[in-house]
Scaffold this motif. Structure first.
Motif, mmCIF file in Angstrom:
data_model
loop_
_atom_site.group_PDB
_atom_site.id
_atom_site.type_symbol
_atom_site.label_atom_id
_atom_site.label_comp_id
_atom_site.label_asym_id
_atom_site.label_seq_id
_atom_site.Cartn_x
_atom_site.Cartn_y
_atom_site.Cartn_z
ATOM 1 N N GLN A 271 0.828 -1.210 0.000
ATOM 2 C CA GLN A 271 0.000 0.000 0.000
ATOM 3 C C GLN A 271 0.864 1.262 0.000
ATOM 4 O OE1 GLN A 271 -3.581 0.123 -0.115
ATOM 5 N NE2 GLN A 271 -3.066 -1.916 -0.844
ATOM 6 N N ILE A 272 1.951 1.219 0.744
ATOM 7 C CA ILE A 272 2.807 2.420 0.771
ATOM 8 C C ILE A 272 3.457 2.599 -0.609
ATOM 9 C CG2 ILE A 272 5.040 1.522 1.662
ATOM 10 C CD1 ILE A 272 5.056 3.949 3.520
ATOM 11 N N ARG A 273 3.775 1.491 -1.262
ATOM 12 C CA ARG A 273 4.336 1.580 -2.618
ATOM 13 C C ARG A 273 3.306 2.215 -3.559
ATOM 14 N NH1 ARG A 273 5.318 -3.831 -3.485
ATOM 15 N NH2 ARG A 273 6.397 -3.991 -1.500
ATOM 16 N N THR A 274 2.073 1.742 -3.472
ATOM 17 C CA THR A 274 1.007 2.302 -4.316
ATOM 18 C C THR A 274 0.857 3.807 -4.044
ATOM 19 O OG1 THR A 274 -0.133 0.194 -4.158
ATOM 20 C CG2 THR A 274 -1.447 2.046 -4.924
ATOM 21 N N PHE A 275 0.928 4.176 -2.771
ATOM 22 C CA PHE A 275 0.785 5.586 -2.390
ATOM 23 C C PHE A 275 1.928 6.419 -2.971
ATOM 24 C CE2 PHE A 275 1.354 9.293 0.285
ATOM 25 C CZ PHE A 275 0.065 9.702 0.580
ATOM 26 N N PRO A 279 0.688 9.670 -5.715
ATOM 27 C CA PRO A 279 0.326 10.601 -4.636
ATOM 28 C C PRO A 279 -1.075 11.187 -4.819
ATOM 29 C CG PRO A 279 2.398 11.260 -5.720
ATOM 30 C CD PRO A 279 1.893 10.057 -6.444
ATOM 31 N N GLY A 280 -1.590 11.098 -6.035
ATOM 32 C CA GLY A 280 -2.963 11.552 -6.290
ATOM 33 C C GLY A 280 -3.995 10.744 -5.509
ATOM 34 N N LEU A 281 -3.566 9.603 -4.961
ATOM 35 C CA LEU A 281 -4.494 8.779 -4.182
ATOM 36 C C LEU A 281 -4.592 9.244 -2.726
ATOM 37 C CD1 LEU A 281 -3.614 5.089 -5.222
ATOM 38 C CD2 LEU A 281 -5.716 6.339 -5.724
ATOM 39 N N ALA A 282 -3.887 10.328 -2.381
ATOM 40 C CA ALA A 282 -3.779 10.710 -0.963
ATOM 41 C C ALA A 282 -5.146 10.895 -0.295
ATOM 42 C CB ALA A 282 -2.928 11.958 -0.822
ATOM 43 N N ALA A 283 -6.053 11.590 -0.974
ATOM 44 C CA ALA A 283 -7.360 11.865 -0.339
ATOM 45 C C ALA A 283 -8.108 10.548 -0.117
ATOM 46 C CB ALA A 283 -8.178 12.811 -1.220
ATOM 47 N N GLN A 284 -8.035 9.679 -1.107
ATOM 48 C CA GLN A 284 -8.700 8.376 -1.007
ATOM 49 C C GLN A 284 -8.065 7.526 0.103
ATOM 50 O OE1 GLN A 284 -9.217 7.235 -5.128
ATOM 51 N NE2 GLN A 284 -9.432 5.120 -4.434
ATOM 52 N N ALA A 285 -6.743 7.667 0.243
ATOM 53 C CA ALA A 285 -6.034 6.905 1.277
ATOM 54 C C ALA A 285 -6.512 7.331 2.664
ATOM 55 C CB ALA A 285 -4.532 7.122 1.143
ATOM 56 N N VAL A 286 -6.737 8.624 2.844
ATOM 57 C CA VAL A 286 -7.234 9.113 4.142
ATOM 58 C C VAL A 286 -8.587 8.455 4.442
ATOM 59 C CG1 VAL A 286 -8.065 11.143 5.409
ATOM 60 C CG2 VAL A 286 -6.024 11.333 3.969
ATOM 61 N N GLU A 287 -9.448 8.365 3.433
ATOM 62 C CA GLU A 287 -10.772 7.748 3.651
ATOM 63 C C GLU A 287 -10.635 6.280 4.036
ATOM 64 O OE1 GLU A 287 -13.331 9.883 3.792
ATOM 65 O OE2 GLU A 287 -11.746 11.287 3.254
ATOM 66 N N GLU A 288 -9.654 5.606 3.442
ATOM 67 C CA GLU A 288 -9.478 4.181 3.750
ATOM 68 C C GLU A 288 -8.926 3.995 5.174
ATOM 69 O OE1 GLU A 288 -10.711 1.626 2.767
ATOM 70 O OE2 GLU A 288 -9.390 -0.119 2.865
ATOM 71 N N VAL A 289 -8.033 4.896 5.597
ATOM 72 C CA VAL A 289 -7.548 4.820 6.984
ATOM 73 C C VAL A 289 -8.731 5.053 7.928
ATOM 74 C CG1 VAL A 289 -6.040 5.859 8.729
ATOM 75 C CG2 VAL A 289 -5.201 5.579 6.383
ATOM 76 N N LEU A 290 -9.554 6.034 7.616
ATOM 77 C CA LEU A 290 -10.726 6.324 8.458
ATOM 78 C C LEU A 290 -11.665 5.121 8.526
ATOM 79 C CD1 LEU A 290 -11.363 9.961 7.270
ATOM 80 C CD2 LEU A 290 -11.150 9.303 9.669
ATOM 81 N N ARG A 291 -11.848 4.459 7.393
ATOM 82 C CA ARG A 291 -12.723 3.291 7.385
ATOM 83 C C ARG A 291 -12.109 2.141 8.175
ATOM 84 N NH1 ARG A 291 -13.505 -1.715 5.303
ATOM 85 N NH2 ARG A 291 -11.446 -1.755 4.330
ATOM 86 N N PHE A 292 -10.827 1.909 7.950
ATOM 87 C CA PHE A 292 -10.198 0.690 8.439
ATOM 88 C C PHE A 292 -9.835 0.762 9.919
ATOM 89 C CE2 PHE A 292 -6.957 -2.707 8.417
ATOM 90 C CZ PHE A 292 -7.688 -3.683 7.759
ATOM 91 N N GLU A 293 -9.376 1.921 10.393
ATOM 92 C CA GLU A 293 -9.054 2.078 11.829
ATOM 93 C C GLU A 293 -9.624 3.411 12.302
ATOM 94 O OE1 GLU A 293 -8.164 -0.022 13.919
ATOM 95 O OE2 GLU A 293 -6.950 -1.506 12.877
ATOM 96 N N ALA A 294 -10.946 3.476 12.418
ATOM 97 C CA ALA A 294 -11.613 4.719 12.793
ATOM 98 C C ALA A 294 -11.120 5.210 14.162
ATOM 99 C CB ALA A 294 -13.118 4.492 12.836
ATOM 100 N N PRO A 295 -10.640 6.458 14.258
ATOM 101 C CA PRO A 295 -10.152 6.966 15.554
ATOM 102 C C PRO A 295 -11.253 7.044 16.619
ATOM 103 C CG PRO A 295 -9.353 8.344 13.749
ATOM 104 C CD PRO A 295 -10.355 7.405 13.155
ATOM 105 N N VAL A 296 -12.506 7.278 16.204
ATOM 106 C CA VAL A 296 -13.627 7.296 17.154
ATOM 107 C C VAL A 296 -14.461 6.057 16.852
ATOM 108 C CG1 VAL A 296 -15.662 8.566 17.948
ATOM 109 C CG2 VAL A 296 -13.637 9.818 17.188
ATOM 110 N N SER A 297 -14.603 5.167 17.856
ATOM 111 C CA SER A 297 -15.241 3.880 17.565
ATOM 112 C C SER A 297 -16.753 3.931 17.644
ATOM 113 C CB SER A 297 -14.784 2.815 18.563
ATOM 114 O OG SER A 297 -13.444 2.941 18.836
ATOM 115 N N ILE A 298 -17.276 4.914 18.398
ATOM 116 C CA ILE A 298 -18.713 4.872 18.707
ATOM 117 C C ILE A 298 -19.326 6.257 18.667
ATOM 118 C CG2 ILE A 298 -20.033 4.813 20.917
ATOM 119 C CD1 ILE A 298 -19.213 1.963 21.214
ATOM 120 N N THR A 299 -20.587 6.336 18.280
ATOM 121 C CA THR A 299 -21.370 7.550 18.547
ATOM 122 C C THR A 299 -22.749 7.100 19.024
ATOM 123 O OG1 THR A 299 -21.952 9.763 17.797
ATOM 124 C CG2 THR A 299 -22.294 7.980 16.220
ATOM 125 N N SER A 300 -23.601 8.039 19.370
ATOM 126 C CA SER A 300 -24.896 7.619 19.919
ATOM 127 C C SER A 300 -26.006 8.615 19.624
ATOM 128 C CB SER A 300 -24.777 7.440 21.438
ATOM 129 O OG SER A 300 -24.474 8.685 22.026
#
Ligand code: HEM
Length: 408
Positions: A271-275, A279-300
């Protein structure tokens, strides 16, 4: 799903899914998968809350404007009602407000905040460059302390208009106030939290007064001007609470987005090689990090009336908690959901929640993370993980690393 239909060995309490449980702290995803498959609408009788973990249920609930949020509207004794004691005296930020107050405050604040972020983007990126350039040119360094922690706090300080001379104090108070997110504080931490909260209140009151007299090019000036002209109907206390919410809401979360992302990249060489190659994938990469390891696990949210949610009958005033981390790996929506893949293009994640309460800071977090990944991987063409025992933070419902030692 009723208690008796729960499979043997299944989760009994939502705390078992949080960082309080060492297994969930190290890797919550296997437990979330079991939960989603076996008990996607889960009732925790002790905490008096429901927990949803399927994407469809979470998405529908966050988007539904008829749910409410203020802790006084939650069933007595429920986990959601406990937020009230701490906040009663000072009032709450938009995080726990309902309409019409929520819209009255959020609309002008969001408009001014977004206009400022757009205008300041080159300056924000230059600040990030400077922070990354200050890190050691080679050898091991601790990424969280050198980069992931300072970036969000210094950027928000600049946006708000904190004077350079007070920056160190401001950082100190911010760190103290963030202790409020940790429910298992030592007495010393409690003291620090109270000290930080009072100092920040006093500082914001002073800053608002100063900007009223002599406006500068910053968000505090924007907001006191809107307040003064009557365009924003916000009291001084409300304004202070909400400016502070931008500070508290945005720091730890963005720190973790940076840390989780760098860790994911360094543990996924393909993945880092692809990145690096795109580098045009940067915005998409941020979304994938958010999806894969969300910093906030819960809302209510809180139910305003009796109704069925996720196919289960629920009662008015019952809180509905939602596993954002669980929903973000729902295979019904994300193909190969357990694979970190920055080239994926499908459905949007729920890491920022949704509907009227969707994270107000999302555009800023995205700008910061995107630029950190770009600049960091450019400055260190051979960045790698140092030998270390990885430790995830013990903060329930947040996911982030205590430390991340990398080698440049
Ligand atoms: C990666 C970084 C971030 C994550 C994962 C995150 C996550 C969230 C989530 C899950 C919510 C609740 C949404 C809902 O219930 O629908 C939220 C709300 C909020 N966030 Fe963030 N956040 C981040 C960054 C920020 C930043 C940078 C700021 C401010 C500068 C911020 C300020 C807030 C505020 C004020 C709210 C309450 C909004 C409302 O209720 O209307 N957050 N955030």
């Amino acid at each position: 799903m009723a208690d008796d239909s729960r499979p043997a060995g299944a989760v009994q309490s939502i705390l078992e899914l949080s960082a309080f449980n060492p297994a969930a702290r190290d890797n919550p995803h296997p437990m979330l998968k079991t939960m989603r498959e076996d008990c996607p609408v889960f009732r925790d009788e002790a905490a008096k809350v429901w927990l949803l973990s399927r994407y469809k249920d979470v998405r529908e609930t966050v988007n539904d404007r008829s749910f409410v949020r203020h802790p006084t509207k939650a069933e007595e004794g429920s986990l959601s009602a406990r937020f009230v004691e701490e906040r009663q005296e000072r009032g709450t930020s938009i995080l726990f407000l309902d309409d019409p107050d929520h819209a009255r405050i959020r609309q002008p604040l969001a408009k001014a905040f977004y206009a400022r972020i757009n205008r300041m983007r080159p300056e924000i990126e230059a600040m990030i460059d400077a922070i990354i350039e200050k890190a050691p040119a080679s050898g091991p360094f601790e990424l969280m302390a050198e980069i992931a922690v300072p970036v969000p706090v210094l950027v928000i300080a600049r946006i708000l208009g904190v004077d350079e001379a007070r920056l160190d104090d401001f950082r100190q108070w911010s760190e103290e106030v963030i202790l409020g997110l940790n429910p298992v504080r030592t007495p010393e931490e409690d003291e620090a939290l109270i000290r930080g909260a009072y100092a920040l209140d006093a500082y914001f009151a002073e800053l608002m007064e100063a900007r009223r007299k002599a406006p500068q090019d910053d968000l505090v000036s924007d907001m006191v001007q809107l307040q003064g002209s009557g365009e924003a109907e916000i009291s001084d206390g409300e304004l202070r609470n909400n400016l502070e919410a931008l500070l508290v809401g945005g720091n730890l979360t963005t720190t973790d987005l940076i840390g989780n992302g760098v860790w994911l990249f360094l543990t996924h060489p393909g993945q880092i090689r692809t990145f690096r190659d795109n580098p045009g994938l940067a915005a998409q990469a941020v979304e994938e990090v958010l999806r894969f390891e969300a910093p906030v696990s819960i809302t209510s949210r809180i139910l305003p009336d009796d109704r069925d949610v996720g196919g289960c009958p629920m009662k008015a005033r019952q809180p509905v908690w939602m596993s954002l981390a669980g929903a973000n790996r729902d295979p019904e929506v994300f193909e190969e959901a357990e694979t970190f893949d920055i080239t994926r293009k499908r459905a949007s994640h729920v890491a920022f929640g949704g509907g009227p309460h969707i994270c107000i800071g999302a555009p800023l977090a995205r700008i910061e993370a995107r630029h950190v990944y770009l600049k960091l991987f450019e400055r260190y063409p051979d960045l790698r993980l140092a030998e270390q025992e990885l430790a995830w933070r013990t903060l329930p419902f947040f996911r982030g690393l205590e430390k991340l030692i990398v080698e440049g």
